[in-house]
Each structure stands twice: as structure tokens, then as C-alpha cells.
Scaffold this active site. Structure first.
Site, PDB file in Angstrom:
ATOM      1  N   LYS A 116       0.825  -1.217   0.000  1.00 23.92           N
ATOM      2  CA  LYS A 116       0.000   0.000   0.000  1.00 23.92           C
ATOM      3  C   LYS A 116       0.858   1.265   0.000  1.00 23.92           C
ATOM      4  O   LYS A 116       0.409   2.313  -0.444  1.00 23.92           O
ATOM      5  CB  LYS A 116      -0.968  -0.027   1.175  1.00 23.92           C
TER       6      LYS A 116
HETATM    7  C1  LIG Z   1      -4.381  -4.690   1.199  1.00 24.53           C
HETATM    8  C2  LIG Z   1      -3.578  -5.924   1.030  1.00 24.53           C
HETATM    9  C3  LIG Z   1      -3.918  -6.907   0.054  1.00 24.53           C
HETATM   10  C4  LIG Z   1      -5.162  -6.813  -0.816  1.00 24.53           C
HETATM   11  O1  LIG Z   1      -5.129  -5.762  -1.736  1.00 24.53           O
HETATM   12  P1  LIG Z   1      -6.467  -5.277  -2.460  1.00 24.53           P
HETATM   13  O2  LIG Z   1      -6.079  -4.078  -3.232  1.00 24.53           O
HETATM   14  O3  LIG Z   1      -7.434  -4.967  -1.350  1.00 24.53           O
HETATM   15  O4  LIG Z   1      -6.947  -6.383  -3.309  1.00 24.53           O
HETATM   16  C5  LIG Z   1      -3.067  -7.985  -0.104  1.00 24.53           C
HETATM   17  N1  LIG Z   1      -1.968  -8.140   0.673  1.00 24.53           N
HETATM   18  C6  LIG Z   1      -1.626  -7.243   1.630  1.00 24.53           C
HETATM   19  C7  LIG Z   1      -0.416  -7.486   2.464  1.00 24.53           C
HETATM   20  C8  LIG Z   1      -2.414  -6.100   1.833  1.00 24.53           C
HETATM   21  O5  LIG Z   1      -2.058  -5.221   2.805  1.00 24.53           O
END
Ligand SMILES: *Cc1c(COP(=O)(O)O)cnc(C)c1O
Length: 469
Positions: A116
Site C-alpha cells: 500500500k
Molecule cells: C491490502 C492488502 C492486500 C489486498 O489488496 P487489495 O487491493 O485490497 O486487493 C493484499 N496483501 C496485503 C499485504 C495487503 O495489505
């Protein structure tokens, strides 16, 4: 400004907006999500010209059409350079080879060790730049069970025009996760431990957002996963990975651990922009609403099952609405109808034939807890590499659904193994340590306040501190 895109709502009845308004608005007023009214195109020679460029420069090239009208290319270049300078790997999102024609794309070199950061480090700076021009400020308020809070705080810290208030349930967040939030020493960051559960925190935030007078007075905002700027920022690493492996002369396949569908949708956007992608594997844990939907055409909400990949433990996959919008030929009324069904019945049915065009690009696969642990163990045994449980879901699903083995397969690695040490140790017998920049996390001083689960106390706390007033 040239090539200015306009953004339209997936539900067809909110006003079209430019990039800066979409950035600040988040959700559209009709409840829909914003998407560009046309896909900017990268020609094969545009893609070839990206070879050898650094990550920030590629990000500027790929994202420029999305932000036109809100930020010019020079401003965007400054923001991308700054956003990715703090990553602890010079490549920002390096590829590491794990097998024949098989790679892991490491998206965990940012300040909070999860993918993120790739979007939020840039989006926080975009907020600041757009607000500066408008001479206004916002107040970001959020609730976290641990994982997303730190990425949002790192994105907003030290921004001149943003204050952030992050609520977490006191004593119910792991020590590492709490410290990733509470050791941030920035005067515009407020961590609040609430005497209650994560659901209590979330309902406090909902109540604050429902108070329209407060919302307007403080310019309340969220940095959630439906923000278009986050999607746009995530298309970039699909491009850098593919170009590293020979794009546009070779097509590639990606496997993507999926929760809210934001990350894998960004891969779809890259493909629509012209990047030759052969397949996108939608990898889920046992919370498999998307897998069931692709198999049956029926999208049905069930309860959430807690797993060792908690960031994918979701009930609804909000960004899926953006793909549906295209599958329904961008007919907002149809999407509003489906979402009405979802609100009323907890389910909707996709018209026969609509999924067929998606089925040529996407495959969906669900991975059990046992297979997740086995994928971590196998990776460690064969390569010496530790992967986190979310990445492991992607690896297991990608190997099951990969196209012909001559197509390079890239597994998106969404978190550093040290963020989930218990699961990694259980699978491999090895407890991963925090990387150097966070090695002293447990010694750093913490700063947070503690409040009762009481909305008037939280409201007063925010009102007396927000600079947006
Ligand atoms: C948020 C997250 C995901 C999922 O991502 P999306 O965009 O919600 O599909 C997968 N792995 C980790 C470690 C995350 O923090």
C-alpha cells in the site's frame, strides 16, 4: 491542458469531475466509484521507451494522463521522485527470480513494509499539492485493526495541509503494528487508542462522517482503497515489471493476492492502456467471494472467516464494481441496479455472457490455509526466500492457473515476511526479523492518547486539534 481526462461514476448519476476533485472526493455522490471516461493509450514504442528508466520516471510517464488538469508533468515528476526516494531498495519494486520463467515482484520496500506504500506515499503528496493550490486543508479520519493505519499515517505525516487522526482498539493491535503507528513523531499525526473493539472504532468513524456539519467544517476525508489515485499509482509496477522482462516484445502474466480488488484491477487498467498482459490471476484465501462469482456469475456476501492472510479477509470486494462497469459496457444504470440488489439481498447475478470477456484475461483461484503454509514452506526449501502469507496465496494460485510456461509469471509480493512473523515461523521454522530501517522499532518512544468509546469525546478531540477549522 492537453489530454485532460474526465472522471465518471460507475453508477451514472454523479457529475463528471477532473482529477483533483476525484482525488479529494473519494466516493462519488451517487455511491459509485470514479473511473476515467476513456483509457489513455501507451503504444508499443511508448512502452519500449520506458526501458532503463528509474521507477519514479516511469511513474511520471504512466500517470501523467491520469492527473492532467490537476497536476502538470513537472509537478508530478517532483512528487514521484520524493515519494519513492524513501524506499529501501534502489529499484523501488525489484523482481526476484524464484524458478524457470517465474518471479516475485517485491512491493514491500516502503516505510510500512507493505504494497500500500507504493500508492499511498504518492497519494499523500498529491493531496498536499492539490490542497496547497486551493488554499485549503483536510482532516483525515480512519479506523484500523493494525495494517492499513500505518500506511495511511506514513502517507500523511508532515504534510502541510493534512491532519490525520487514526483510531485503533486499545490492546487489540499487535505491538509491532501499534508501534508502526505510534512511534511516528509528526505534529499532524494523532493516534487514538479507543477503549473498545475494531468495530467500535469503525462505527465511531462512520458516525463522524454522517455528521454533515462536522464533515464540512473539518473537510473530513478518508484515504481508502476506492480512491482513483491509488489505482493509478498501482498500474506503475505492472509496467516496470513487464518492461524489465522484455515488454512489449513478450507478454507476461501476473498473480495478485486480492481483497478489495484494487491491486488486481490496477493490472487490468495497465492492460487496457496497452501493456501486453496474457493473464491476471485473482488469488484469494478462503474468503472467496470473487472466485465463486467468476465460477457461477453470482456475487453473494457471506460472513468473513479469519485467516493467516488477514488483509484479504473481506466481505465485499469494493473495486470489483469498476470492472463490472466495463463488463456492462459502461452502463451506470445497470451497475446501480446490481448494487441495489446487493444492498437489499446481499447478492446480485451477473447477466449471462457478461463475464465471458473477462474470462479471457482473468482466472480466479482460492487457496486454503494448508496450501498457503505449504507455499511458504516450499518457497523457503527451494529458494531460501521467506514470503509472507498474502504473497503465498498468490504464489499457490498463480502456479495453479498459470498459462503456458513460456509466458513469464510474476507473483506480486504484497508484504514483507516480518509483518507476519508467526505464520512464517509456523510454515518454515524461521522467524523473520525486521529490516534495518525498522530494527529499533521496539525501542522508539510512542505517542498516543486514549479515549473512551464515546463519539462526543472523539469529536471534541478532533475539533480541538484539526487545523482545517
Ligand atoms: C491490502 C492488502 C492486500 C489486498 O489488496 P487489495 O487491493 O485490497 O486487493 C493484499 N496483501 C496485503 C499485504 C495487503 O495489505
Amino acid at each position: 491542458m492537453r489530454n485532460r481526462l474526465s472522471y465518471i461514476s460507475t453508477r451514472g448519476s454523479a457529475p463528471a469531475l477532473g482529477f483533483d476533485d476525484v482525488l479529494l472526493a473519494g466516493l462519488a455522490r451517487d455511491g459509485g466509484l470514479y473511473v476515467p471516461d476513456a483509457w489513455p493509450q501507451m503504444s508499443l514504442s511508448d512502452i519500449a521507451a520506458l526501458r532503463g528508466l528509474d521507477y519514479a520516471t516511469t511513474a511520471t510517464r504512466v500517470m501523467a494522463p491520469f492527473v492532467a488538469g490537476g497536476l502538470d508533468e513537472g509537478e508530478l515528476a517532483g512528487l514521484t521522485r520524493d515519494a519513492y526516494a524513501g524506499f529501501d531498495h534502489a529499484a523501488v519494486a525489484p523482481l526476484s527470480q524464484i524458478g524457470a520463467n517465474e518471479w516475485v515482484l517485491e512491493l514491500y520496500h516502503g516505510p510500512t513494509l507493505a504494497f500500500k506504500d507504493l500508492a499511498l506515499q504518492l497519494v499523500g503528496r498529491m493531496f498536499d499539492a492539490v490542497l496547497e493550490k486551493r488554499g485549503s486543508r483536510i482532516t483525515v479520519v480512519g479506523a484500523t485493526s493494525g495494517d492499513t493505519g500505518s500506511a495511511a499515517i506514513e502517507a500523511c505525516r508532515d504534510r502541510d495541509n493534512v491532519d490525520i487522526f487514526m483510531l485503533h482498539p486499545a490492546g487489540r493491535v499487535s505491538e509491532v503494528q501499534r508501534r508502526q503507528m505510534t512511534t511516528v513523531q509528526a505534529s499532524n499525526v494523532y493516534n487514538v487508542a479507543i477503549d473498545g473493539t475494531f468495530d467500535d472504532c469503525q462505527s465511531l468513524v462512520k458516525t463522524l462522517f454522517a455528521d454533515h456539519a462536522l464533515r464540512d467544517r473539518l473537510n473530513l476525508s478518508a484515504v481508502n482503497s476506492i480512491n482513483w489515485a491509488r489505482v493509478a499509482a498501482q498500474t506503475v509496477y505492472y509496467v516496470t515489471a513487464a518492461v524489465s522482462l522484455g515488454s512489449p516484445d513478450r507478454t507476461v502474466a501476473f498473480s495478485v493476492p486480492t481483497g478489495n480488488f484494487g491491486d488486481v484491477y490496477a493490472g487490468y487498467v495497465a492492460q487496457r492502456m496497452g501493456l501486453p498482459i496474457e493473464r491476471l490471476v485473482i488469488a484469494t484465501n478462503v474468503n472467496d467471494i470473487l472466485v465463486r462469482c467468476f465460477r457461477t456469475g453470482r456475487y453473494t456476501v457471506t460472513g468473513v472467516v479469519p485467516t493467516i492472510s488477514p488483509s484479504m479477509d473481506i466481505q465485499v470486494s469494493s473495486n470489483f464494481e469498476r470492472l463490472l462497469f466495463d463488463l456492462y459496457d459502461r452502463n451506470g444504470a445497470s451497475i446501480a441496479g446490481l448494487m441495489g440488489d446487493l444492498g437489499r439481498d446481499g447478492a446480485f447475478e451477473i447477466e449471462r455472457g457478461r463475464l465471458a470477456s473477462a474470462a479471457t484475461l482473468f482466472r480466479a483461484a482460492e487457496v486454503s490455509e494448508e496450501d498457503t503454509l505449504a507455499a511458504m514452506a516450499d518457497m523457503y526449501r527451494t529458494t531460501g526466500k521467506l514470503i509472507d502469507p498474502h504473497t503465498a496465496v498468490g504464489v499457490a494460485a498463480g502456479r495453479r492457473e498459470r498459462p503456458d510456461p513460456t509466458v513469464p509469471l510474476i507473483h506480486l509480493s504484497t508484504a514483507h515476511p516480518a509483518k507476519f512473523p508467526d505464520a512464517v515461523e509456523r510454515a518454515t521454522g524461521v522467524r523473520p526479523g525486521l529490516p534495518a530501517p525498522l530494527a529499533d522499532l521496539l525501542e522508539r518512544p510512542e505517542r498516543y492518547d486514549r479515549l473512551d468509546n464515546d463519539v462526543s469525546a472523539v469529536r471534541a478531540y478532533i475539533e480541538s486539534r484539526s487545523r482545517a477549522v
